[in-house]
Motif scaffolding. Structure first.
Motif, PDB file in Angstrom:
ATOM      1  N   THR A 277       0.645  -1.442  -0.227  1.00 46.07           N
ATOM      2  CA  THR A 277       0.287   0.170   0.324  1.00 46.07           C
ATOM      3  C   THR A 277       0.704   1.459  -0.546  1.00 46.07           C
ATOM      4  OG1 THR A 277      -1.724  -0.894   1.341  1.00 46.07           O
ATOM      5  CG2 THR A 277      -1.933   1.041   1.016  1.00 46.07           C
ATOM      6  N   LYS A 278       0.398   1.887  -0.391  1.00 46.62           N
ATOM      7  CA  LYS A 278       1.741   3.299  -0.802  1.00 46.62           C
ATOM      8  C   LYS A 278       0.898   4.568  -0.251  1.00 46.62           C
ATOM      9  CE  LYS A 278       2.470   1.631  -5.758  1.00 46.62           C
ATOM     10  NZ  LYS A 278       3.176   2.000  -7.302  1.00 46.62           N
ATOM     11  N   VAL A 279       1.635   5.317   0.046  1.00 42.39           N
ATOM     12  CA  VAL A 279       1.204   5.992   0.898  1.00 42.39           C
ATOM     13  C   VAL A 279       2.187   7.283   0.644  1.00 42.39           C
ATOM     14  CG1 VAL A 279       1.721   7.157   3.652  1.00 42.39           C
ATOM     15  CG2 VAL A 279       0.682   5.115   3.031  1.00 42.39           C
ATOM     16  N   PHE A 280       1.461   8.375   0.637  1.00 45.61           N
ATOM     17  CA  PHE A 280       2.889   9.077  -0.371  1.00 45.61           C
ATOM     18  C   PHE A 280       2.356  10.932   0.848  1.00 45.61           C
ATOM     19  CE2 PHE A 280       4.345  13.782  -2.600  1.00 45.61           C
ATOM     20  CZ  PHE A 280       4.995  12.293  -3.421  1.00 45.61           C
TER      21      PHE A 280
ATOM     22  N   GLU B 257       1.510  -3.664   8.305  1.00 42.22           N
ATOM     23  CA  GLU B 257       2.132  -3.770   7.807  1.00 42.22           C
ATOM     24  C   GLU B 257       2.313  -3.495   6.522  1.00 42.22           C
ATOM     25  OE1 GLU B 257       3.285  -7.916   8.451  1.00 42.22           O
ATOM     26  OE2 GLU B 257       3.641  -7.702  10.885  1.00 42.22           O
ATOM     27  N   GLY B 258       2.793  -4.347   5.915  1.00 41.93           N
ATOM     28  CA  GLY B 258       2.493  -3.469   3.662  1.00 41.93           C
ATOM     29  C   GLY B 258       2.324  -2.183   3.463  1.00 41.93           C
ATOM     30  N   LEU B 259       3.377  -1.452   4.651  1.00 37.02           N
ATOM     31  CA  LEU B 259       3.411   0.074   3.506  1.00 37.02           C
ATOM     32  C   LEU B 259       4.372   0.972   3.121  1.00 37.02           C
ATOM     33  CD1 LEU B 259       1.189   2.058   6.716  1.00 37.02           C
ATOM     34  CD2 LEU B 259       0.281   0.542   5.063  1.00 37.02           C
ATOM     35  N   GLU B 260       4.228   1.399   1.721  1.00 40.18           N
ATOM     36  CA  GLU B 260       5.461   1.511   1.234  1.00 40.18           C
ATOM     37  C   GLU B 260       5.428   3.608   0.587  1.00 40.18           C
ATOM     38  OE1 GLU B 260       6.273   1.899  -2.812  1.00 40.18           O
ATOM     39  OE2 GLU B 260       7.047  -0.275  -2.957  1.00 40.18           O
ATOM     40  N   PHE B 261       6.188   4.209   1.604  1.00 40.07           N
ATOM     41  CA  PHE B 261       5.926   5.546   1.980  1.00 40.07           C
ATOM     42  C   PHE B 261       7.415   5.653   0.678  1.00 40.07           C
ATOM     43  CE2 PHE B 261       5.343   3.610   6.051  1.00 40.07           C
ATOM     44  CZ  PHE B 261       4.182   4.304   6.340  1.00 40.07           C
ATOM     45  N   SER B 262       6.618   7.063   0.634  1.00 40.03           N
ATOM     46  CA  SER B 262       7.049   8.324  -0.466  1.00 40.03           C
ATOM     47  C   SER B 262       6.787   9.722  -0.542  1.00 40.03           C
ATOM     48  CB  SER B 262       7.271   7.994  -2.297  1.00 40.03           C
ATOM     49  OG  SER B 262       6.030   7.623  -2.396  1.00 40.03           O
TER      50      SER B 262
ATOM     51  N   ARG C 279       0.788   7.018  -8.693  1.00 37.53           N
ATOM     52  CA  ARG C 279      -0.706   6.423  -7.848  1.00 37.53           C
ATOM     53  C   ARG C 279      -0.884   5.780  -6.566  1.00 37.53           C
ATOM     54  NH1 ARG C 279      -4.806   9.071 -10.641  1.00 37.53           N
ATOM     55  NH2 ARG C 279      -6.301   6.995  -9.537  1.00 37.53           N
ATOM     56  N   PRO C 280      -0.176   6.966  -6.130  1.00 38.32           N
ATOM     57  CA  PRO C 280      -0.454   5.986  -4.337  1.00 38.32           C
ATOM     58  C   PRO C 280      -1.922   6.218  -3.920  1.00 38.32           C
ATOM     59  CG  PRO C 280       0.094   8.235  -4.486  1.00 38.32           C
ATOM     60  CD  PRO C 280       0.489   8.348  -5.792  1.00 38.32           C
ATOM     61  N   ASP C 281      -2.418   5.295  -3.143  1.00 37.48           N
ATOM     62  CA  ASP C 281      -3.016   4.371  -2.841  1.00 37.48           C
ATOM     63  C   ASP C 281      -3.664   5.987  -1.514  1.00 37.48           C
ATOM     64  OD1 ASP C 281      -3.687   1.572  -3.233  1.00 37.48           O
ATOM     65  OD2 ASP C 281      -1.592   2.066  -2.183  1.00 37.48           O
ATOM     66  N   ILE C 282      -2.937   6.727  -0.291  1.00 31.88           N
ATOM     67  CA  ILE C 282      -3.553   7.768  -0.406  1.00 31.88           C
ATOM     68  C   ILE C 282      -2.336   8.462  -0.550  1.00 31.88           C
ATOM     69  CG2 ILE C 282      -3.008   7.099   1.889  1.00 31.88           C
ATOM     70  CD1 ILE C 282      -5.515   8.011   3.498  1.00 31.88           C
TER      71      ILE C 282
ATOM     72  N   LEU D 285      -5.781   5.375   7.861  1.00 34.95           N
ATOM     73  CA  LEU D 285      -5.921   3.417   8.020  1.00 34.95           C
ATOM     74  C   LEU D 285      -7.164   3.647   7.644  1.00 34.95           C
ATOM     75  CD1 LEU D 285      -3.570   1.836  10.201  1.00 34.95           C
ATOM     76  CD2 LEU D 285      -3.339   2.087   8.103  1.00 34.95           C
ATOM     77  N   ALA D 286      -7.812   4.276   8.064  1.00 39.60           N
ATOM     78  CA  ALA D 286      -9.864   4.419   8.120  1.00 39.60           C
ATOM     79  C   ALA D 286     -10.202   4.934   6.447  1.00 39.60           C
ATOM     80  CB  ALA D 286     -10.636   4.675   9.401  1.00 39.60           C
ATOM     81  N   ARG D 287      -9.236   5.931   6.225  1.00 37.13           N
ATOM     82  CA  ARG D 287      -9.225   5.899   4.712  1.00 37.13           C
ATOM     83  C   ARG D 287      -9.341   5.073   3.556  1.00 37.13           C
ATOM     84  NH1 ARG D 287     -13.526   9.307   3.375  1.00 37.13           N
ATOM     85  NH2 ARG D 287     -14.071  11.196   5.164  1.00 37.13           N
ATOM     86  N   LEU D 288      -8.293   4.060   4.450  1.00 35.74           N
ATOM     87  CA  LEU D 288      -7.586   2.877   3.369  1.00 35.74           C
ATOM     88  C   LEU D 288      -8.915   2.149   3.336  1.00 35.74           C
ATOM     89  CD1 LEU D 288      -3.774   3.051   3.563  1.00 35.74           C
ATOM     90  CD2 LEU D 288      -5.195   3.860   1.471  1.00 35.74           C
ATOM     91  N   GLY D 289      -9.032   2.256   3.748  1.00 33.59           N
ATOM     92  CA  GLY D 289     -10.829   1.257   4.196  1.00 33.59           C
ATOM     93  C   GLY D 289     -10.638   0.271   5.459  1.00 33.59           C
TER      94      GLY D 289
END
Length: 386
Positions: free
Chosen positions: A2-5, A29-34, A85-88, A375-379
Motif C-alpha cells: 500500500t503506497k502512502v505519499f 504492515e505492508g506500507l510503502e512511503f514516499s 498513483r499512491p493509495d493515499i 488507515l480508516a480512509r484506506l478501508g
C-alpha cells in the motif's frame, strides 16, 4: 504494498510526518512511503524527491523572489503523484504548497488527507470557501478547530496535538549542565529563532543585542540557541561573534535537556511555545517579518493572540512582543522579569498545565489517532480501532 505519499514543508511538519510514519507502521504492515520530507522523515524511511528546505519560506516579500522555483516544485510533485498513483496522499501543514498540490491532484481518484488545519480561523477566514473538494478528511490538532471547519463540509476530525508525544517535559537539566560545563550558578536562557532562514536572519541580530543587554544585569547569563536542522549551519555562522557566546543545540534530545535547565526562554510564535510550556519554561514570544508582510497581516488577523499557548489559554498567559515591540530593550526587560520574578514564572507554569490538557487525543496518542484515520480512509483500521 500500500503506497502512502506524504508531504511536509518545514521542520515541524517533518516531525509530525516521522511520528505518523511510525504510528502507521505500528498499526499495519505492508506500507510503502514516499514523498517530501526532512531529516526526521528520512530517518523513518522516506526518501524525499527534493530537499524539503526549498519550501521553508514565509511571508509575501520572502516568497516573491522564489515564486517560480516553488511553482516548479509544485508541478513536479503533482506529476510524481500522478505517475506513481499512491493509495493515499497525506499533506502536512504548509498550506501554501500543500493545498496547491491537493488541487492539482483533484479528480484523480486518489484519497487525500490534510494533516494540520490551515489557520484561517485566525486570519483570512474567507479562504475557507476555497477548501471544499481539496481533501477527503482534515485532521485537526486543536480542539476548537472542528467547530470552525465542519459547517463548510470539510470533514474535520480532532486527533490531538503530537507535541504531547515530544518528550519536551522529560529533559535532564543535570546532564545538560555537565555536558556543556555550565556552573551551578549560571543562568541558562533558551533562544528559539525559528526553522526558516528568513526567520533566523531577522531575529538573530535582535537576540544578540538582547543578550548583551541582559548579561549586563545577569552576569552569569548563558544563552542556549536551539537551531533547527535546516538552519543550524547558518545560525552557527551568524552567532560566532556574539559577545556572550551561545551554546548551540542541534538535536532534539539535547534541546529538551536545555529546556529542563533553562530559567526562561525567548521564542518565535508556533509549536515551540507548546514544547516550552510542556517543560514548564517561563517564556516570552516574539516575531518580526518584512514590514510589508506585517502590514498585510495586521489587516487580516482575526484573533487577539499569535502564540499558540495563549490561544489555548484564552488570554495573554505569556508576553507577545511582535514587530515594533521586538526590540532588545523590551525583550531583555521582559526576560529579566521572568528570571527574577518567581511569582510571574509560577503563574505561567500553572496556566501551561491547564492549557495543555485540552490537546489530548480522544483516545490513545495523537499520532496513533491520526494514523488510525489514515488507515480508516484506506478501508481498514489496522490493528487498532480508530
Amino acid at each position: 504494498m500500500t503506497k502512502v505519499f506524504l508531504i511536509a514543508g518545514e521542520a515541524s511538519g517533518d516531525v509530525l510526518g516521522a511520528r505518523l510514519i511510525a504510528a502507521l507502521r505500528a498499526q499495519r504492515e505492508g506500507l510503502e512511503f514516499s514523498g517530501i520530507g526532512g531529516a526526521r522523515m528520512a530517518e523513518a524511511g522516506l526518501e524525499s524527491i527534493f530537499p524539503m528546505q526549498e519550501l521553508a519560506v514565509m511571508g509575501l516579500a520572502e516568497i516573491l523572489p522564489r515564486i517560480f522555483a516553488l511553482k516548479r516544485r509544485i508541478n513536479q510533485t503533482i506529476e510524481t503523484i500522478k505517475a506513481i498513483r499512491p493509495d493515499i496522499v497525506v499533506t502536512i501543514d504548509s498550506p501554501g504548497f500543500c493545498l496547491r498540490v491537493l488541487k492539482g491532484i483533484s479528480g484523480t481518484g486518489i484519497t487525500r488527507i490534510h494533516y494540520v488545519a490551515p489557520q484561517v480561523w485566525a486570519w483570512r477566514q474567507e479562504r475557507v470557501k476555497h477548501y471544499p473538494g481539496l481533501w477527503d478528511e482534515l485532521l485537526c490538532l486543536l480542539p476548537f478547530e472542528p467547530a470552525f471547519f465542519a459547517p463548510h463540509g470539510l470533514n474535520p476530525v480532532f486527533v490531538g496535538h503530537p507535541v504531547l508525544e515530544s518528550g519536551a517535559n522529560k529533559g535532564d537539566a543535570a546532564r545538560f549542565r555537565a555536558q556543556h560545563n555550565i556552573s551551578a550558578d549560571a543562568v541558562p536562557v533558551v533562544l528559539m529563532p525559528g526553522s526558516r532562514v528568513t526567520e533566523t536572519s531577522r531575529l538573530l541580530p535582535v537576540f544578540r543585542q538582547t543578550m548583551v543587554r541582559l548579561s549586563a544585569r545577569i552576569p552569569k547569563l548563558q544563552p542556549v540557541l536551539a537551531a533547527a536542522a535546516g538552519v543550524a549551519e547558518a545560525v552557527a555562522a551568524q552567532t560566532k561573534d556574539w559577545p556572550v557566546p551561545p551554546i548551540i543545540v542541534r538535536d532534539v534530545a539535547t534541546r529538551y535537556d536545555a529546556f529542563a535547565a533553562a530559567q526562561a526562554a525567548l521564542t518565535k510564535s508556533g509549536t515551540s511555545t507548546l514544547e516550552l510550556a510542556m517543560a514548564g519554561v517561563p517564556m516570552a514570544v516574539t516575531y518580526r517579518v518584512n514590514p510589508v508582510s506585517a502590514m498585510l497581516a495586521r489587516r487580516m488577523i482575526k484573533v487577539k493572540h499569535v502564540a499558540m499557548i495563549n490561544l489555548l489559554a484564552g488570554g495573554e498567559l505569556v508576553p507577545e512582543l511582535l514587530q515594533q515591540d521586538c526590540t532588545p530593550a523590551k525583550l531583555s526587560e521582559t526576560l529579566h522579569g521572568l528570571i527574577t520574578n518567581q511569582a510571574a514564572a509560577a503563574t505561567q507554569r500553572a496556566g501551561f498545565a491547564a492549557a495543555l490538557e485540552s490537546l489530548h487525543a480522544p483516545a490513545g496518542t495523537p499520532s496513533a489517532a491520526a494514523a488510525a484515520r489514515v488507515l480508516a480512509r484506506l478501508g481498514t483500521s489496522g490493528n487498532q480501532a480508530p
